[in-house]
Design an enzyme around this catalytic site. Structure first.
Site, PDB file in Angstrom:
ATOM      1  N   GLY A   1       0.838  -1.194   0.000  1.00 41.44           N
ATOM      2  CA  GLY A   1       0.000   0.000   0.000  1.00 41.44           C
ATOM      3  C   GLY A   1       0.870   1.239   0.000  1.00 41.44           C
ATOM      4  O   GLY A   1       1.976   1.226   0.545  1.00 41.44           O
TER       5      GLY A   1
ATOM      6  N   GLN B   1       2.840  10.094   1.184  1.00 39.95           N
ATOM      7  CA  GLN B   1       4.137   9.416   1.353  1.00 39.95           C
ATOM      8  C   GLN B   1       5.101   9.741   0.220  1.00 39.95           C
ATOM      9  O   GLN B   1       6.302   9.504   0.343  1.00 39.95           O
ATOM     10  CB  GLN B   1       3.953   7.883   1.416  1.00 39.95           C
TER      11      GLN B   1
ATOM     12  N   CYS C   1       5.376  -0.128   7.250  1.00 46.31           N
ATOM     13  CA  CYS C   1       5.034   1.030   6.429  1.00 46.31           C
ATOM     14  C   CYS C   1       6.264   1.419   5.622  1.00 46.31           C
ATOM     15  O   CYS C   1       7.367   1.443   6.172  1.00 46.31           O
ATOM     16  CB  CYS C   1       4.606   2.185   7.329  1.00 46.31           C
ATOM     17  N   LEU C   2       6.071   1.726   4.353  1.00 50.60           N
ATOM     18  CA  LEU C   2       7.207   2.120   3.511  1.00 50.60           C
ATOM     19  C   LEU C   2       7.857   3.405   4.026  1.00 50.60           C
ATOM     20  O   LEU C   2       9.018   3.657   3.735  1.00 50.60           O
ATOM     21  CB  LEU C   2       6.764   2.287   2.058  1.00 50.60           C
TER      22      LEU C   2
ATOM     23  N   HIS D   1      -4.964   1.556   7.221  1.00 48.27           N
ATOM     24  CA  HIS D   1      -3.594   2.063   7.355  1.00 48.27           C
ATOM     25  C   HIS D   1      -3.345   3.210   6.359  1.00 48.27           C
ATOM     26  O   HIS D   1      -2.838   4.272   6.740  1.00 48.27           O
ATOM     27  CB  HIS D   1      -2.599   0.916   7.118  1.00 48.27           C
ATOM     28  N   GLU D   2      -3.712   2.996   5.100  1.00 50.68           N
ATOM     29  CA  GLU D   2      -3.479   4.022   4.066  1.00 50.68           C
ATOM     30  C   GLU D   2      -4.373   5.233   4.283  1.00 50.68           C
ATOM     31  O   GLU D   2      -3.938   6.370   4.088  1.00 50.68           O
ATOM     32  CB  GLU D   2      -3.706   3.438   2.659  1.00 50.68           C
TER      33      GLU D   2
ATOM     34  N   HIS E   1      -2.925   7.735   6.598  1.00 52.10           N
ATOM     35  CA  HIS E   1      -1.898   8.617   6.015  1.00 52.10           C
ATOM     36  C   HIS E   1      -2.517   9.925   5.501  1.00 52.10           C
ATOM     37  O   HIS E   1      -1.885  10.978   5.557  1.00 52.10           O
ATOM     38  CB  HIS E   1      -1.183   7.931   4.844  1.00 52.10           C
TER      39      HIS E   1
HETATM   40  C1  QAP Z   1       0.697  -0.836   4.874  1.00 49.87           C
HETATM   41  O1  QAP Z   1       2.866  -1.358   4.228  1.00 49.87           O
HETATM   42  C2  QAP Z   1       0.188  -2.117   5.468  1.00 49.87           C
HETATM   43  O2  QAP Z   1       9.620  -1.938   6.756  1.00 49.87           O
HETATM   44  C3  QAP Z   1       1.616  -1.034   3.694  1.00 49.87           C
HETATM   45  O3  QAP Z   1      11.537  -2.805   5.092  1.00 49.87           O
HETATM   46  C4  QAP Z   1       0.940  -2.826   6.406  1.00 49.87           C
HETATM   47  O4  QAP Z   1       3.652  -1.877   2.232  1.00 49.87           O
HETATM   48  C5  QAP Z   1      -1.036  -2.601   5.127  1.00 49.87           C
HETATM   49  C6  QAP Z   1       7.625  -2.463   3.759  1.00 49.87           C
HETATM   50  C7  QAP Z   1       0.446  -4.002   6.957  1.00 49.87           C
HETATM   51  C8  QAP Z   1      -1.525  -3.756   5.676  1.00 49.87           C
HETATM   52  C9  QAP Z   1      -0.787  -4.463   6.591  1.00 49.87           C
HETATM   53  C10 QAP Z   1       7.980  -2.116   5.051  1.00 49.87           C
HETATM   54  C11 QAP Z   1       8.619  -2.899   2.901  1.00 49.87           C
HETATM   55  C12 QAP Z   1       6.262  -2.315   3.259  1.00 49.87           C
HETATM   56  C13 QAP Z   1       9.274  -2.250   5.489  1.00 49.87           C
HETATM   57  C14 QAP Z   1       3.891  -1.735   3.402  1.00 49.87           C
HETATM   58  C15 QAP Z   1      10.275  -2.698   4.614  1.00 49.87           C
HETATM   59  C16 QAP Z   1       9.927  -3.026   3.318  1.00 49.87           C
HETATM   60  C17 QAP Z   1       5.203  -1.934   3.996  1.00 49.87           C
HETATM   61 CO    CO Z   2       2.123   3.430   5.642  1.00 46.42          CO
END
Ligand code: QAP
Ligand code: CO
Length: 167
Positions: free
Chosen positions: A45, A50, A93-94, A135-136, A139
């Site tokens: 996401g 972001q 989270c990215l 989550h999104e 943001h």
């Molecule tokens: C949000 O999160 C989310 O730490 C999106 O090293 C999270 O895409 C939605 C990511 C959980 C639903 C459930 C994070 C990639 C990506 C990191 C992400 C990393 C590499 C997170």
């Molecule tokens: Co995020």
């Protein structure tokens, strides 16, 4: 085109995003670039703030397993309603790379939004996609998942992040 992802503790991540009014080429390019950036970063996401755009827009694709078919969802001007149940999921989270913690959210939600052409849409979501949407959507209101932790875990998270963050 790949976009730069803002990371914690960038203050831009804490600002309120504005509704989209023009469903034009500029929006479509932003959506395409956001999807490309999300896939490139192996995310599931990504929200416009972001990548430095304070607009109520996010993209999600939870089908990230190797070989899984891409299923991209685009949400513009979303509002979440009718939440029920609760689910605890280990979120990342990215914008907070290398950090994850359990967050409690609604298990089922309804989301009303517009598609890239401005057409109103409604989706009932549950499980991982519902978690991702919440989550999104956070943001867009300047809320990060670390702000959704229990007070104790939140303090530990901030300490840990203060150590790993390079200013
Ligand atoms: C949000 O999160 C989310 O730490 C999106 O090293 C999270 O895409 C939605 C990511 C959980 C639903 C459930 C994070 C990639 C990506 C990191 C992400 C990393 C590499 C997170
Ligand atoms: Co995020």
């Amino acid at each position: 085109m790949l976009l730069d992802i803002l990371t914690y503790p960038n203050p831009e991540l804490l600002k309120l995003s504005k509704s989209v009014e023009k469903f034009d080429k500029t929006l479509h390019t932003l959506l395409d670039n956001m999807a490309e950036t999300m896939y490139h970063a192996n995310g599931i996401g990504l929200a416009a703030p972001q990548v430095g755009h304070k607009l109520r827009v996010f993209v999600i694709d939870i089908a990230i397993e190797e070989g899984a078919e891409k299923q991209l969802y685009e949400f513009i001007n979303p509002t979440i309603s009718c939440g029920s149940g609760s689910i605890t999921f280990e979120e990342g989270c990215l914008s907070v790379p290398g950090f994850s913690e359990e967050v409690k959210r609604k298990e089922k939600i309804q989301i009303d939004f517009q598609d890239r052409f401005g057409k109103p849409q409604t989706l009932m979501a549950e499980g991982l996609i519902a978690v991702a949407i919440q989550h999104e959507n956070d943001h867009l209101d300047g809320i990060l998942f670390v702000d959704r932790l229990t007070p104790i875990r939140r303090r530990m998270a901030k300490k840990k992040l203060a150590k790993t963050v390079t200013l």
